[in-house]
Design an enzyme around this catalytic site. Structure first.
Site, PDB file in Angstrom:
ATOM      1  N   GLY A   1      -9.167  -3.232 -14.973  1.00  0.00           N
ATOM      2  CA  GLY A   1      -9.961  -2.865 -13.813  1.00  0.00           C
ATOM      3  C   GLY A   1     -10.367  -1.418 -13.735  1.00  0.00           C
TER       4      GLY A   1
ATOM      5  N   GLU B   1      10.828  -3.891  10.584  1.00  0.00           N
ATOM      6  CA  GLU B   1       9.774  -2.941  10.217  1.00  0.00           C
ATOM      7  C   GLU B   1       9.966  -1.614  10.933  1.00  0.00           C
ATOM      8  OE1 GLU B   1       7.963  -3.590   7.788  1.00  0.00           O
ATOM      9  OE2 GLU B   1       8.486  -5.701   7.652  1.00  0.00           O
TER      10      GLU B   1
ATOM     11  N   GLY C   1      -6.515   1.287 -21.355  1.00  0.00           N
ATOM     12  CA  GLY C   1      -6.067   1.600 -20.009  1.00  0.00           C
ATOM     13  C   GLY C   1      -5.767   0.337 -19.240  1.00  0.00           C
TER      14      GLY C   1
END
EC number: 3.4.24.-
Length: 760
Positions: free
Chosen positions: A206, A426, A203
């Site tokens: 972490g 933004e 996987g």
């Protein structure tokens, strides 16, 4: 190499050097003679100042003892000099003429001295070889390169159990079965079942692969060996295969036992991957590993657990059943898993009432257990930095931003014009996303510089998704192009601030065309395939397998998608220009806006219709008949609760029962005082075992047993304070913190896939 061995080695070297220097110093018989020029010696002979002389014929040197020292000899009465070849007879005659006592020495040489000249350097090289081999971890005799470097866990090491793992219930269930087989083999053997010979955990970094292995080590109740894949290959040929043999030999002597190989891709990479000659040493090590895992030899009672981030590059012979019978994916936790992980890491920490862990779990889609652990730790560090006493919601929010985007750049000086451009940029992202129907709502927008970005807008999905529709991907393109459209609309020219937006939009559009077959012109075809050449790990990268005309059409389709999204964003911002100005003003004033504030600003913004310009199915006409409803949708229509309660898995119930029993035993032991060794007097700590003679427990819980262990001759007395054989672990009750965690160790890699800000 510890300090004691270093001191011992340095002392041995110093003694050898001192003895060598003493030998050469005391064997030198020319000490006390002053070296002078040949002309000075001839002057002393001619001046009749020589009492006696010695001619060393082999060394061609002349030693003189003078009657009286003078200035030419610096007052010394003993001088030595060299003379040319063939002048020994002339010197003898000259000295005899002066009535000096003359002696001649012809040195034949010493056999011991000649041997020392050749043997001493050889001994020195051997000593250096032994010293460096010890420094590299060899055996005590310096020639143990072929010995295994595996470490056997002892009972004194900190124990990790399945109760310390959360968010990866499927992986825990698979590994729990192995542990249960070791402790209760009769139940499985009655059905003819055989224990898996190997388990591969794979996987992203972490996700908790190494943590799961530590949990197995803490609960298995059998010897546990751990080693890294890189420990097999050394600078010497044949060392890797020798270490594999030695490792399995140790394991067979301690069977039943478990071997854990971390980062097995270091040694298990597909064979034939040696460009220009190959890496025969690594392949030899892999071949030996394959034979030991499933060959003619006996391997009863040895279970191999391995972990890797790259299962795609492992050799197929390594992955077949009989070697790795069980391959367990350890993926990123879902919403429930993230909640469990956050509860685990927040347990024992002072959390404020506004610290919404459930909301935090929703906002951290794509994060691994290690990321979530880092978020809680960063929040605690930020609270300590501000001299706070409890971890608040804003601290958790700042911790998430730090993990995703990096620390805030507080010292950066930004001009008013650049700050205005960033606010409109933004704001364009936020307004474009808010008006699109198929995109996650914007949770937060900020113009604070963080990491390498000048600001970012974060879109948080309401739930975990495994599939994305074409409309959702087009909405992502509109979201990405909103900042560029705002710059062009307001300031009449673009800036470099949209570089990451353009990169992200290009990546999405190209994947829609070449991978997902979402272009009606090019059809449902995957363009560009990975070739299986193993020279760089099994693939040489993606190579085009289409013509130049198709490549041109791909570029046109990608450009068409991005241009359509750019135009849609432009139209949204043009229609709601006043709202864009209001949003930019709020950002310039407050710098950060959250969902409630955005909802009030966008109260008059309506959702746009879906873009239908790409809905071309050719001659295929979609049906007008709606799809059927799921059982959940039908249950909600009937007013029934959904989802229906699912019974707890049996392994979780066993974990809860064992943990409760262990906690009860510890609480009872705490009331009876403590013995000299730190354990409660009259009772025994969970995991400790006592027999007639001392036996290791390998981190096992109380009451454990395994086939063939302990030996039959061992007698185990019963203790009233000892809990019955159970399974350790405990799921968290409702409203309480779960003591598990799915994060891996900090040495694991933190490069993970997560929700990224749209503007970089």
């Amino acid at each position: 190499m510890n300090r004691k061995n270093v001191t011992r080695t340095i002392t041995a070297i110093a003694v050898v050097v001192l003895l060598g220097w003493s030998f050469f110093y005391f064997s030198d018989d020319t000490r006390g003679y002053k070296p002078v020029d040949t002309s000075v010696a001839i002057t002393q002979i001619n001046g009749d100042n020589v009492k006696s002389a010695q001619i060393d014929d082999r060394e061609q040197q002349l030693r003189l003892i003078l009657k009286k020292g003078n200035n030419e000899t610096d007052g010394s009465e003993k001088v030595i000099t060299k003379y040319p070849t063939g002048y020994a007879v002339d010197l003898f005659n000259a000295l005899s003429a002066k009535n000096a006592k003359v002696s001649t020495v012809v040195n034949q040489g010493s056999i011991l001295g000649e041997l020392l000249v050749y043997v001493l350097p050889l001994l020195l090289l051997v000593g250096l070889f032994v010293m460096f081999s010890r420094m590299q971890g060899g055996a005590r005799m310096g020639f143990g390169f072929g010995k295994s470097r595996a470490k056997q866990l002892s009972k004194d090491m900190p124990k990790t159990t399945f109760a310390d793992v959360a968010g990866v219930d499927e992986a825990v269930e698979e590994l729990y079965e192995i542990k249960d087989f070791l402790q209760n083999p009769s139940r499985y053997q009655a059905l003819g079942a055989k224990i898996p010979k190997g388990v591969l955990l794979y996987g992203p970094p972490g996700t908790g692969k190494t943590l799961l292995a530590r949990a197995v080590a803490g609960e298995a109740g059998v010897p546990f060996f751990t080693i890294s894949g890189s420990d097999f290959v050394e600078m010497f040929v044949g060392v890797g295969a020798s270490r594999v043999r030695d490792l399995f030999e140790q394991a067979k002597q301690n069977s039943p036992c478990i071997i854990f190989v971390d980062e097995i891709d270091a040694v298990g990479r597909q064979r034939g991957a040696g460009l220009g000659g190959g890496h025969d040493e690594r392949e030899q090590t892999l071949n030996q590993l394959l034979v030991e895992m499933d060959g003619f030899g006996d391997r009863a009672g040895v279970i191999l657990i391995a972990a890797t981030n790259r299962p795609d590059i492992l050799d197929p012979a390594l992955l077949r059943p009989g070697r790795f019978d069980r391959q367990i994916p350890v993926s990123n936790p879902d919403l429930a898993g993230r909640r469990a992980v956050l509860r685990v890491h927040s347990k024992g920490k002072p959390m404020a009432a506004d610290a919404d862990l459930d909301g935090l779990a929703k906002r951290t889609v794509g994060m691994t257990g290690a990321d979530l652990a880092n978020v809680i730790n960063e929040a605690a560090l930020l609270t300590a930095r501000e001299n706070g006493t409890i971890i608040t919601g804003p601290a958790l929010e700042e911790a998430v931003d730090r993990v995703i985007g990096g620390p805030r750049r507080k010292g950066r000086i930004i001009s008013e014009q650049e700050k205005k451009i960033t606010a409109y940029h933004e704001g364009g992202h936020t307004l474009a996303a808010w008006a699109m129907p198929d995109i996650e709502p914007i949770y937060k927008v900020t113009i604070l510089a963080r990491g390498r970005t000048g600001g970012h807008a974060v879109a948080v999905p309401e739930e975990d998704k495994g599939l994305r529709t074409r409309s959702e991907m087009i909405a992502q393109l509109v979201f990405a192009m909103g900042g560029r459209a705002a710059e062009e609309l307001v300031f009449r020219e673009p800036t470099t601030g949209a570089v990451s937006d353009i990169e992200q939009a290009t990546k999405i559009a190209r994947s829609m065309v070449t991978e997902f077959g979402m272009s009606s012109k090019l059809g449902a075809v995957k363009y560009g395939s990975e070739h299986g050449d193993p020279f760089l790990g099994r693939t040489m990268g993606t190579q085009p397998d289409y013509s130049h005309e198709v490549a041109r059409e791909i570029d046109e389709e990608v450009r068409k998608l991005i241009e359509a999204a750019h135009t849609e964003a432009w139209e949204i911002l043009t229609e709601y220009r006043d709202v864009l100005d209001t949003l930019a003003g709020e950002l310039l004033e407050k710098e950060t806006l959250h969902r409630p504030e955005l909802e009030s600003i966008f109260a008059d913004v309506e959702k746009r219709p879906r873009l239908t310009m790409f809905d071309d199915f050719g001659g295929r006409i979609p049906s007008d008949k709606p799809p059927i409803k799921t059982p959940g949708e039908l249950a909600i229509e009937r007013g029934e609760p959904w989802p229906q309660p699912v019974p707890e898995p049996a392994f979780k119930a066993a974990i809860a029962q064992a943990t409760q029993a262990a906690e009860a035993a510890r609480s009872d032991a705490g009331q009876t005082g403590h013995g000299a060794n730190g354990s409660p007097a009259g009772t025994h700590r969970s995991g400790d075992r006592q027999y007639g003679s001392t036996q290791p427990d390998y981190g096992a819980p109380a009451g454990w047993h395994a086939p063939g262990w302990p030996p039959r001759s061992s007698h185990r007395p019963s203790y009233s304070g000892e809990p019955a054989p159970t399974y350790p672990g405990q799921p968290y009750p409702t409203g309480q913190a779960d003591p598990g965690s799915d994060e891996s160790s900090a040495e694991q890699d933190d490069e993970v896939s997560r929700t990224k800000p749209a503007h970089g």
